[in-house]
Design a protein around this motif. Structure first.
Motif, PDB file in Angstrom:
ATOM      1  N   LYS A 226       0.780  -1.024  -0.045  1.00 22.71           N
ATOM      2  CA  LYS A 226       0.208   0.094   0.092  1.00 22.71           C
ATOM      3  C   LYS A 226       0.997   1.159   0.140  1.00 22.71           C
ATOM      4  O   LYS A 226       1.537   1.555   0.915  1.00 22.71           O
ATOM      5  N   PRO A 228       1.899   4.994   0.156  1.00 23.77           N
ATOM      6  CA  PRO A 228       1.010   6.278   0.446  1.00 23.77           C
ATOM      7  C   PRO A 228       1.546   7.544  -0.590  1.00 23.77           C
ATOM      8  O   PRO A 228       1.938   8.373   0.169  1.00 23.77           O
ATOM      9  N   GLU A 231      -4.113   9.902  -2.280  1.00 29.59           N
ATOM     10  CA  GLU A 231      -5.275   9.514  -1.377  1.00 29.59           C
ATOM     11  C   GLU A 231      -6.499   9.064  -2.227  1.00 29.59           C
ATOM     12  O   GLU A 231      -6.800   9.850  -3.209  1.00 29.59           O
ATOM     13  N   PRO A 232      -6.920   7.885  -2.516  1.00 32.06           N
ATOM     14  CA  PRO A 232      -6.478   6.754  -1.569  1.00 32.06           C
ATOM     15  C   PRO A 232      -5.078   6.184  -2.001  1.00 32.06           C
ATOM     16  O   PRO A 232      -4.559   6.675  -2.970  1.00 32.06           O
ATOM     17  N   PRO A 233      -4.261   5.496  -1.029  1.00 32.42           N
ATOM     18  CA  PRO A 233      -2.980   5.021  -1.398  1.00 32.42           C
ATOM     19  C   PRO A 233      -3.126   3.831  -2.508  1.00 32.42           C
ATOM     20  O   PRO A 233      -4.005   3.382  -2.663  1.00 32.42           O
ATOM     21  N   ASP A 277       2.476  -0.577   4.809  1.00 32.57           N
ATOM     22  CA  ASP A 277       1.390  -1.676   5.066  1.00 32.57           C
ATOM     23  C   ASP A 277       1.250  -2.761   3.682  1.00 32.57           C
ATOM     24  O   ASP A 277       1.463  -2.216   2.473  1.00 32.57           O
ATOM     25  N   GLU A 454     -18.727  -1.843  -9.727  1.00 33.17           N
ATOM     26  CA  GLU A 454     -18.558  -0.492  -9.432  1.00 33.17           C
ATOM     27  C   GLU A 454     -19.467   0.210 -10.263  1.00 33.17           C
ATOM     28  O   GLU A 454     -19.648   1.484  -9.888  1.00 33.17           O
ATOM     29  N   HIS A 459     -18.755  -1.169  -3.860  1.00 35.23           N
ATOM     30  CA  HIS A 459     -17.313  -0.981  -3.552  1.00 35.23           C
ATOM     31  C   HIS A 459     -16.662  -2.078  -3.045  1.00 35.23           C
ATOM     32  O   HIS A 459     -16.299  -2.423  -1.873  1.00 35.23           O
TER      33      HIS A 459
END
Length: 515
Positions: A226, A228, A231-233, A277, A454, A459
């Protein structure tokens, strides 16, 4: 526990408790009554679960679509609903036949007159012989349970037998199947950073002792990070570039990609002491054994999973390795010093054949075939840019290598040769259980399940969208699908009904899946 929930464990618990009630009979009257109370509590809980639509528990009755178009799968639902109705009626009549106040008065602090006596709440007198009706409903429920067991074993055996057998025990030293563990990210700390070439670095990741079993990996597998950088990652897959050992951290190698948000952020920002993560290792780009000869064909950063396979064979097996490695030039070779050291240590078992585009031209199918023609005996593993992999596979096929011996690793969705445009005409009606709720929607021609969900505003979980990370895996309960690409699920998991939503196209008019 999710697998058991999806196999309706709660319903089997209800059936088992009812059988216990039935078998206790009149000879154990007090036990019979208390088991009946427990059964009534479970029945009430099941109705509450149905109202809350908790994840993992099926509907009590068929959906509207199943009402209009009955299918074999609906039989199981009707048998379940019938058994539950028989349980409930038998329990209700049982309450009217028993002096509940006298029974409950056996509990500490409960007075005998709190609930009254049976004569005061006799709501079953109109039945005439209530005991006979009670016995009829009990027998009916038992017959429905027996029919349901037969239905499952005959028509749903593919789902039933794996649960009844339980999970297979892993072989000594084998890595656990990461897909059977919860798909949860784990925060790992970067313990080291090594520059491998002008545009590539390796990162070492420290795994806490309590997570080592989850992060045990087979050579050739990858991690999902993940990143970073927004946003989102972003979620990106990077191969483990070193064979695992107990005294070394995990290692991934990242090469800078022009315009690549994730690779540029990692190379520009990630330093020892930082944390990311990460999902446990996944992937099926792994050799079946370490004692056979292997041909590894890689280009650029495609050498990363090949490096892990190569090290594992040399350190733990007896096989010989030939690595064909293409790069832009000598300065862009990743692991140059490490490969040279391995060649010196294993001169009889490792041969590296370099190819530099700057001096030899681009390695096409003909050039690759000429370079590896004398080494095509064992399994062949290919990783690199898509045009390079296409050329390498063409070269191996031309040399007579069977398709079953050719393994490719991709981290981008393969483009179909004749892509079908999405049309307005639906080809399947999808019923999906997601986050404890059921949704019905159409899947159109040219769409995969993930796209259709989607488009409908749902989601579902997703990550790579390329069929390699398994973050979007779901189970087909009824109907059928065909996957465009699958590099994450094993053959056994596919047989059990698992599929990848980002790659699955429906092949039946009605389809039901669960997350």
């Amino acid at each position: 526990m999710v697998a058991f929930n999806r196999f309706r464990l709660f319903h089997w618990l209800l059936a088992g408790l009812f059988v216990a009630v039935y078998l206790s009979g009149d000879d154990a009257e007090l036990l019979h009554i208390w088991l009946g109370y427990g059964l009534a509590a479970l029945l009430f809980l099941r109705l509450l679960i149905a109202a809350l639509r908790l994840r993992g528990f099926p509907r009590l009755t068929p959906s509207r679509t199943e009402w209009h178009k009955p299918r074999l799968a609906v039989v199981g639902k009707w048998l379940t609903a019938g058994a539950l109705a028989s349980f409930a009626l038998a329990s209700l009549i049982g309450f009217g036949m028993v002096d509940n106040g006298e029974v409950l008065a056996a509990l500490p602090g409960v007075p005998a007159d709190l609930f009254g006596v049976a004569s005061d709440i006799d709501f079953v007198a109109w039945l005439g012989d209530a005991e006979e009706v009670h016995e009829f409903l009990a027998n009916l429920a038992l017959w429905l349970i027996g029919l349901h067991v037969g239905y499952v074993l005959i028509f749903r055996s593919k789902a039933a037998w794996p649960m009844l057998r339980g999970l297979p025990k892993p072989a000594p030293g084998a890595a656990p199947d990461a897909l059977s563990a919860p798909d949860e990210f784990v925060r790992l700390q970067v313990s080291g950073r090594v520059k491998e070439s002008a545009d590539a670095c390796s990162f070492e990741l420290r795994v806490p002792a309590e997570q080592r079993q989850r992060f045990a990996a087979r050579p050739g597998q990858f991690l999902t990070l993940k990143v970073p950088c927004g946003e989102p990652p972003l979620l990106r897959c990077y191969s483990l570039s070193r064979a695992l050992s107990t005294d070394q951290p995990l290692r991934i190698t990242v090469k800078r990609v022009a315009g690549g948000r994730a690779s540029n952020w990692l190379l520009d920002n990630l330093q020892p002491g930082d944390s990311l993560d990460i999902l446990p290792p996944l992937g099926s780009f792994t050799p079946t054994g370490l004692d056979t000869d292997l041909l590894l064909v890689g280009a650029g950063s495609g050498v990363t999973p090949l490096m892990a396979i190569l090290q594992a064979v040399l350190a733990e097996g007896r096989g010989r390795i030939c690595l064909f490695y293409a790069n832009r030039d000598a300065d862009s070779v990743i692991f140059a010093e490490e490969l040279a050291g391995l060649q010196r240590r294993y001169p009889q078992r490792l041969e590296v054949r370099y190819w530099f585009d700057a001096s030899h031209g681009v390695a096409d199918a003909g050039a690759i075939a000429d370079s590896i023609a004398d080494w095509c005996a064992g399994e062949c593993f290919i990783c690199g840019p898509q045009p390079f992999m296409d050329g390498a596979r063409e070269a191996l096929t031309g040399l007579g290598v069977a398709a079953a011996r050719i393994h490719l690793e991709r981290f981008a969705t393969p483009v179909p040769r004749n892509p079908q445009p999405v049309t307005a005409k639906p080809v399947s009606r999808l019923n999906v259980a997601l986050d404890g709720r059921r949704h019905e929607l159409d899947v159109h021609s040219g769409e995969v399940l993930l796209e259709a969900m989607e488009q409908a505003g749902l989601h579902p979980p997703t990550a790579c969208r390329a069929g390699v990370c398994a973050a979007c895996k779901c189970r087909v309960v009824s109907g059928s699908v065909a996957m465009r690409n699958n590099q994450a699920l094993s053959k056994q998991q596919v047989r059990q009904g698992w599929t990848l939503a980002c790659q699955a196209e429906p092949t039946s008019a009605e389809l039901q899946v669960e997350y």
